[in-house]
Design an enzyme around this catalytic site. Structure first.
Site, PDB file in Angstrom:
ATOM      1  N   CYS A 102      69.507  38.198 113.105  1.00 26.80           N
ATOM      2  CA  CYS A 102      70.338  39.349 112.850  1.00 26.80           C
ATOM      3  C   CYS A 102      69.958  40.594 113.081  1.00 26.80           C
ATOM      4  CB  CYS A 102      70.898  39.174 111.367  1.00 26.80           C
ATOM      5  SG  CYS A 102      71.683  37.679 110.608  1.00 26.80           S
ATOM      6  N   ASP A 103      70.998  41.644 113.362  1.00 31.15           N
ATOM      7  CA  ASP A 103      70.490  42.846 113.556  1.00 31.15           C
ATOM      8  C   ASP A 103      71.326  43.693 113.594  1.00 31.15           C
ATOM      9  OD1 ASP A 103      67.468  44.186 114.652  1.00 31.15           O
ATOM     10  OD2 ASP A 103      69.301  45.451 115.307  1.00 31.15           O
TER      11      ASP A 103
END
Length: 407
Positions: free
Chosen positions: A79-80
């Site tokens: 995730c980012d």
């Protein structure tokens, strides 16, 4: 593998490729204890055509970097997050000066928080890349509020220089979309992505009956004989292990105290446990070698383990059959299963405890019969002593070894 084919359904090995405490906490609050492996991707040197695509690309790079380090099947989530205002992507500010400048630019305005999600399942070889976007409305902060907020250090290490679940919460006047996405991970989106690779969200939940809180985990070792008993157990286990093993797994590893002593004796140990609180201690003793998993749903492929160890586990179970079946599945031919077994009722009475009213799931006769059904044959035994309790005699614990004789 279905639940009605006589074997336990394997719990997926779920890896979070992110160092974010907020993402980890969000998953834990939802009943999921992932294995955390930080990717090490340099986010500063990655560019993309749009803020949303940048978030998705960074999530993919994180997931792929962690997948490249694995030697077992797993489902890896990267995730980012980036904040978009006027078409510009804002990540972590890094310095107080940059954070202060950004917050002044953001006050009284709205932005879009994009979180890229990349799910890579090594079993199916599927890679899914998705984006969740949530509109965030910011309060008209005063300069004093901005200075005080920057002084907390929080905005320096989060995308967009703000949080909704921390000190920055009062400065967010509203959101349009998924709240969890603003924290850094969209739970509804992750649920849908997991379903696409055949993993149901409830399969990741950790059963509550083996839960320990932080205080219980912190005091667990000393309440169970401390290092003295752990070392005695490890020496006995070591004596039943074949030399030169490359993968020994302790199920219900707890705080890792026994495995740490086995490492000191020259063994390469891996540990799994259901308790998040226990695993936080185990990770200090076995860094990089522990995972959240059920003993009846081990995160290892068939015939990949040289030995499996269970110390003071089977007597806690309502049914030891699924664990024995799972141990047999992951052991290579000739591999060994070493486990403590029930002390006799006479020994229990001598210790001041009442005899058990029902058949114990670690009774030797029961284990021998059940193990044989899964190709495990009893071929060794020993005992070890724990520290004396209450001025009485030192308790003696039986330990047995089963060998996987079926190809």
């Amino acid at each position: 593998m279905s639940a009605d084919d006589g074997r336990a359904v394997q719990r997926p090995r779920f890896v979070l490729a992110s160092a974010s405490p907020a993402r980890l906490k969000t998953l834990r609050n939802a009943g999921v204890e992932p294995e955390v492996i930080v990717s090490g991707v340099d986010e500063d040197n990655v560019t993309a055509d749009s803020p949303g695509e940048l978030a998705r690309l960074l999530a993919s790079l994180k997931a792929r970097a962690v997948v490249a380090t694995l030697d077992d099947h797993a489902t890896v989530l990267g995730c980012d997050s980036v904040l978009e205002i006027d078409g510009v992507a804002y990540g972590k500010p890094g310095t107080p000066e940059v954070a202060r400048e950004r917050l002044r630019m953001m006050r009284g305005r709205s932005g879009v928080l994009h979180t890229g999600h990349c799910l890579f399942d090594t079993n199916t070889k599927h890679e899914l890349r998705e984006l969740a976007s949530t509109t965030v409305h910011f309060a008209d902060l005063t300069d004093d509020e901005i200075d005080a907020y920057v002084a907390t250090g929080e905005p320096l290490v989060v995308a967009g220089s703000f949080t909704v679940d921390g000190f920055g919460g009062p400065f967010v006047t509203g959101i349009e979309g998924d709240y969890h996405n603003v924290v850094g991970i969209s739970l509804p989106l992750v649920r849908r992505m997991l379903a696409e690779v055949g993993i149901g969200w409830p399969s990741l939940w950790q059963p509550a009956h083996f839960a320990y809180d932080e205080a219980e985990a912190a005091g667990y070792d000393e309440s169970r004989g401390g290092v003295q008993r752990a070392r005695a157990a490890a020496e006995a286990v070591h004596g039943l292990l074949d030399p030169g093993l490359s993968r020994v797994v302790e199920i219900a590893v707890g705080t890792g105290i026994v495995s740490a002593e086995l490492v000191a004796l020259g063994n390469l140990m891996h540990g799994v446990d259901l308790s998040a609180a226990m695993l936080r201690h185990a990770r200090h003793r076995l860094p990089g070698h522990v995972a959240a998993a059920d003993a009846a749903r081990l995160p290892f492929a068939d015939r990949r383990c040289d030995a499996v160890v269970a110390v003071w586990l089977l007597h806690l179970l309502d049914d030891s059959e699924p664990v024995l079946a799972e141990v047999a599945r992951v052991l290579r031919p000739g591999g060994t299963f070493v486990t403590t077994t029930e002390k006799s009722d006479a020994a229990r009475y001598a210790d001041g405890r009442s005899p058990k009213e029902r058949r114990s799931e670690d009774a030797l006769a029961l284990l021998v019969a059940r193990a044989a059904q899964h190709g495990l044959t009893l071929d060794g035994a020993t005992t070890f002593e724990g520290p004396p309790r209450g001025g009485g005699a030192a308790p003696v614990y039986p330990l047995v070894r089963f060998r996987r004789t079926r190809p």
